[in-house]
Design an enzyme around this catalytic site. Sequence first.
Site, PDB file in Angstrom:
ATOM      1  N   ARG A   1     -24.045  13.598  10.820  1.00  0.00           N
ATOM      2  CA  ARG A   1     -22.921  13.691  11.764  1.00  0.00           C
ATOM      3  C   ARG A   1     -22.250  12.330  11.929  1.00  0.00           C
ATOM      4  O   ARG A   1     -21.489  12.120  12.869  1.00  0.00           O
ATOM      5  CB  ARG A   1     -23.431  14.227  13.102  1.00  0.00           C
TER       6      ARG A   1
ATOM      7  N   CYS B   1      -1.840   4.988  13.785  1.00  0.00           N
ATOM      8  CA  CYS B   1      -1.536   6.249  14.475  1.00  0.00           C
ATOM      9  C   CYS B   1      -2.624   7.267  14.148  1.00  0.00           C
ATOM     10  O   CYS B   1      -3.202   7.866  15.037  1.00  0.00           O
ATOM     11  CB  CYS B   1      -0.166   6.765  14.065  1.00  0.00           C
TER      12      CYS B   1
ATOM     13  N   ASN C   1       1.483  13.148   7.278  1.00  0.00           N
ATOM     14  CA  ASN C   1       0.054  12.993   7.574  1.00  0.00           C
ATOM     15  C   ASN C   1      -0.751  14.202   7.129  1.00  0.00           C
ATOM     16  O   ASN C   1      -1.867  14.064   6.612  1.00  0.00           O
ATOM     17  CB  ASN C   1      -0.157  12.751   9.066  1.00  0.00           C
TER      18      ASN C   1
ATOM     19  N   ARG D   1      -3.539   9.510  17.308  1.00  0.00           N
ATOM     20  CA  ARG D   1      -3.216   9.187  18.704  1.00  0.00           C
ATOM     21  C   ARG D   1      -1.741   9.392  19.015  1.00  0.00           C
ATOM     22  O   ARG D   1      -1.360   9.770  20.124  1.00  0.00           O
ATOM     23  CB  ARG D   1      -3.598   7.731  19.026  1.00  0.00           C
ATOM     24  N   SER D   2      -0.875   9.084  18.030  1.00  0.00           N
ATOM     25  CA  SER D   2       0.570   9.142  18.220  1.00  0.00           C
ATOM     26  C   SER D   2       1.161   9.951  17.076  1.00  0.00           C
ATOM     27  O   SER D   2       0.991   9.587  15.908  1.00  0.00           O
ATOM     28  CB  SER D   2       1.158   7.723  18.229  1.00  0.00           C
TER      29      SER D   2
END
Length: 277
Positions: free
Chosen positions: A139, A159, A190, A179-180
């Site tokens: 993990r 980002c 992305n 995050r953005s």
Amino acid sequence: MEKTYLDLLQKVMDEGVDRSDRTGTGTRALFGQTMRFDMSKGFPALTTKKLAWKAVRSELLWFLEGSGDENRLKELNGSDKTIWSANAEAPYWKPKAKFDGDLGRVYGVQWRAWQKPDGTTVDQIAEAIRLIKEEPTSRRIIVNAWNPGELDQMALPPCHMFFQFFVADGKLSLFMHQRSCDMFLGVPFNIASYSLLLHMVAQVTGLKAHEFVHSLGDTHIYNNHFDAVKEQLAREPYPFPTLKLNPEVKDVFSFKMEDIELEGYESHPAIKASMAV
């Protein structure tokens, strides 16, 4: 599959909160969203506007090289400008007249050479691949680009800041937190980039690419993109294409531009919009 993205785009338009932002442009935003893309349904290169596929490939290969030099990205992309040029020339980074191509300790540098207190570095990508091969139920198969101690050494703080791999039943999945999230310009890029990374890592570890899970923090549309978003939402998606990787490549750091192709990609025309910096 593309409906997953288009539905979220519509949701931000319908339910988002209007907010100010760092760039002064203004956004409409939601917080804490998720999208899932099953690679068995096709490669998620969005079709309701043309994807900058060459830029996707070149930037990911640049990251995997561990580079922070925009000049190297220009070489890979075969262009005088890159998607990093606006941030490279932003006044908060370095004056344009003095800019030498160094973007600082950005994504690829953190991925391949995270600094340890003793002065040595960690190659997070190599370690992730080792774990996938040797400890697939771990993990801790994680790569982190968000280094708080070095944010001031980056042309743009990451980002897409963190990703984790998961192995089950001979299949590899990738979870990424961003995050953005610039829903119109950045997020389609992305989605394609991390789906490509998933396929590349799956190939070199002998697994089948399964699912890309995209976690979005500040999920926003810039105010000056509203008309472009409405135009995109009015378009009917085409089927997703198929990704073709050179099967001879067994080392994730050995992929070249010509080893990565999209087969059967059909899209609507590009929709121009300005990037806020």
